[in-house]
Write an enzyme that holds these catalytic residues in place. Structure first.
Site, PDB file in Angstrom:
ATOM      1  N   ARG A  95       0.849  -1.186   0.000  1.00  0.00           N
ATOM      2  CA  ARG A  95       0.000   0.000   0.000  1.00  0.00           C
ATOM      3  C   ARG A  95       0.881   1.231   0.000  1.00  0.00           C
ATOM      4  O   ARG A  95       1.919   1.248   0.650  1.00  0.00           O
ATOM      5  CB  ARG A  95      -0.869   0.050   1.246  1.00  0.00           C
ATOM      6  CG  ARG A  95      -1.677  -1.200   1.458  1.00  0.00           C
ATOM      7  CD  ARG A  95      -2.321  -1.176   2.839  1.00  0.00           C
ATOM      8  NE  ARG A  95      -2.883  -2.489   3.122  1.00  0.00           N
ATOM      9  CZ  ARG A  95      -3.491  -2.809   4.256  1.00  0.00           C
ATOM     10  NH1 ARG A  95      -3.597  -1.893   5.221  1.00  0.00           N
ATOM     11  NH2 ARG A  95      -3.975  -4.003   4.438  1.00  0.00           N
ATOM     12  N   ASP A 103       0.423   5.286   1.120  1.00  0.00           N
ATOM     13  CA  ASP A 103      -0.510   6.117   1.876  1.00  0.00           C
ATOM     14  C   ASP A 103      -1.060   7.271   1.039  1.00  0.00           C
ATOM     15  O   ASP A 103      -0.544   7.568  -0.039  1.00  0.00           O
ATOM     16  CB  ASP A 103       0.205   6.713   3.099  1.00  0.00           C
ATOM     17  CG  ASP A 103       0.464   5.672   4.172  1.00  0.00           C
ATOM     18  OD1 ASP A 103      -0.333   4.730   4.297  1.00  0.00           O
ATOM     19  OD2 ASP A 103       1.480   5.807   4.874  1.00  0.00           O
ATOM     20  N   ARG A 155       8.720   7.755   6.344  1.00  0.00           N
ATOM     21  CA  ARG A 155       8.480   9.135   6.761  1.00  0.00           C
ATOM     22  C   ARG A 155       8.987   9.404   8.182  1.00  0.00           C
ATOM     23  O   ARG A 155       9.420  10.517   8.494  1.00  0.00           O
ATOM     24  CB  ARG A 155       6.997   9.478   6.614  1.00  0.00           C
ATOM     25  CG  ARG A 155       6.592   9.549   5.123  1.00  0.00           C
ATOM     26  CD  ARG A 155       5.103   9.319   4.902  1.00  0.00           C
ATOM     27  NE  ARG A 155       4.318  10.336   5.563  1.00  0.00           N
ATOM     28  CZ  ARG A 155       2.992  10.276   5.696  1.00  0.00           C
ATOM     29  NH1 ARG A 155       2.321   9.232   5.216  1.00  0.00           N
ATOM     30  NH2 ARG A 155       2.346  11.233   6.295  1.00  0.00           N
ATOM     31  N   TYR A 197      12.433   3.759  -2.252  1.00  0.00           N
ATOM     32  CA  TYR A 197      11.687   5.006  -2.062  1.00  0.00           C
ATOM     33  C   TYR A 197      12.626   6.208  -2.109  1.00  0.00           C
ATOM     34  O   TYR A 197      13.783   6.116  -1.688  1.00  0.00           O
ATOM     35  CB  TYR A 197      11.020   5.027  -0.678  1.00  0.00           C
ATOM     36  CG  TYR A 197       9.758   4.223  -0.547  1.00  0.00           C
ATOM     37  CD1 TYR A 197       8.530   4.774  -0.894  1.00  0.00           C
ATOM     38  CD2 TYR A 197       9.790   2.923  -0.050  1.00  0.00           C
ATOM     39  CE1 TYR A 197       7.353   4.048  -0.739  1.00  0.00           C
ATOM     40  CE2 TYR A 197       8.613   2.180   0.094  1.00  0.00           C
ATOM     41  CZ  TYR A 197       7.408   2.755  -0.261  1.00  0.00           C
ATOM     42  OH  TYR A 197       6.257   2.040  -0.118  1.00  0.00           O
TER      43      TYR A 197
END
Lengths: 276, 276
Positions: free
Chosen positions: A52, A54, A200, A112
């Site tokens: 997933r 966000d 994050r 990422y």
């Protein structure tokens, strides 16, 4: 004839409440994709993502798999899907793969990027895709701290409060912070898997290190604490982009055929795990 | 005390009908800036831009000048303006300059970039700032044609129909097309002045060359024709960014003081005119 496809997706996360289908009336990547496949192939399907993302998180190379009854050749199928998908979501690549391919279970690692605009003023042209920090980051300190994140660790301190995964042990293969064109700083994280908000919270913590508000050698203690309260804040989603998902050769038969034009030039694009 | 300031501006052109103040109720860069200065300094002012940018055109380094009665030091004035300006417009730099400084008349040259996404699919993350072309451009052919644009020419064939400027003679100092990270192609144009839509018509024409629909050696004939109908189409505004405006040393006393972090890394950043 039922066929399985691997899709590589790009999307602008700003208009989605995230990857996963949620309550009626919310706009999700998975939902838009399933609607498009239904329109093109005439069948209700379930699309599986590598994981997933966000709300607000972007992707240049999210991978999904779907099994659907269709006779349409790959190229025409991709074009047909892109013809009905909304402007902020595109199928960059579509290949038929063996039936057993599962975008989630087959994923070996994900890469990422988190972008920071480190200029003296806010930047209207970068604001939608980068976090603005006024003071320049000390990237030497950041890299020292980042080195202690690489490897297999219990990342409980770096997961969203209230998560209920079986284990918070994950492996990070590469962490780096690179200055780029002027005052942009890009953080890169490659790992075998990520906990909820993990990237994050890692960025929020490394920013504290780069701003002198946390010691560069404090990471081992923070990992050992397993305490979310001791890590840094969760930075906003809009700076985060899922760049690439990697698969085992067996799980990813189509990889070598990909159009070389589509291949993103990655500053960390070495095959091996990088330690400092 | 009346003081003159030089402002360097960045804006996302998507939300503006262009630089110049127009009818009531339309949102312009000049208008937002004048409103902000009025709020901060309490005086009605007129801001002069180095030139107009059209609706949708972005800027990283537009330059403006303003004369206003204020005692506020430069740094505080910049911060105060950025505090009241909307999110899509920022004053990157503000310096007091000599009274005679005029952002329009003093400008020696301007540098524009036009971005093209040359990938096999549309790109949601690039769509707002680049024109998408499906077929890869032949950059060798483009550069051959571009070389014939450099110099002093009558660019009547490359100006919006209905323009009524005194002369359509302009000087282009540099024209180039550079491939960048994957399938992005950036066109750069530096010139002493530009006619209305000139950059966008030049790009439309060079795209025809790069797609094999116009001969690389056809530019001299096209210039000589002075016929807008013979040039290529006007490409959309959203791919265009005004990167920098250059001034004579006399007209730009503050230049050398600029924060080096703000300096855009320009691939064509040589002082001299470049021919091929």
């Amino acid at each position: 004839m039922k066929r399985t496809f691997r899709l590589i997706l790009e999307y602008d996360g700003a208009g989605f409440v995230g990857w996963q289908v949620q309550a009626e009336g919310t706009r999700t990547v998975q939902g838009e994709l399933e609607t498009a496949i239904t329109r093109v192939c005439g069948a209700q399907v379930r699309v599986l993502g590598s994981g997933r993302t966000d709300a607000g998180v972007h992707a240049e190379g999210q991978v999904a798999s779907v099994c659907v009854e269709t006779e349409v050749p790959e190229r025409r199928l991709r074009r047909a899907l892109n013809g009905v998908l909304p402007d902020d979501l595109v199928v960059r690549d579509l290949k038929e793969v063996e039936e057993s391919f599962d975008a989630r279970r087959g994923a070996v690692s994900k890469l990422y990027r988190y972008s920071i605009w480190n200029g003296p003023q806010r930047s209207p042209l970068r604001a939608s895709r980068a976090l603005r920090l006024e003071r320049p980051l000390d990237l030497v300190a950041v890299r020292r701290a980042a080195a202690d994140l690489v490897g297999v660790h219990d990342f409980a301190a770096f997961q969203a409060a209230g998560s209920d995964v079986k284990t918070s042990v994950r492996e990070l293969l590469r962490v780096d912070a690179l200055g780029r064109s002027g005052a942009t700083v890009d953080f890169y994280f490659e790992g075998t898997g990520f906990l909820r908000h993990m990237v994050r919270i890692l960025v929020g913590t490394l920013i504290q290190v780069g701003s002198g508000r946390r010691a560069p050698d404090s990471i081992p203690g923070l990992l050992a604490s397993r305490d979310r309260g001791q890590a840094g804040p969760t930075v906003p989603a809009n700076g985060l982009t899922l760049l690439e998902v990697r698969y085992t050769p067996r799980g990813d038969p189509a990889r070598s055929d990909a159009n070389p034009q589509e291949k993103q030039a990655l500053p960390l694009d070495s095959g091996s795990a990088l330690r400092y």
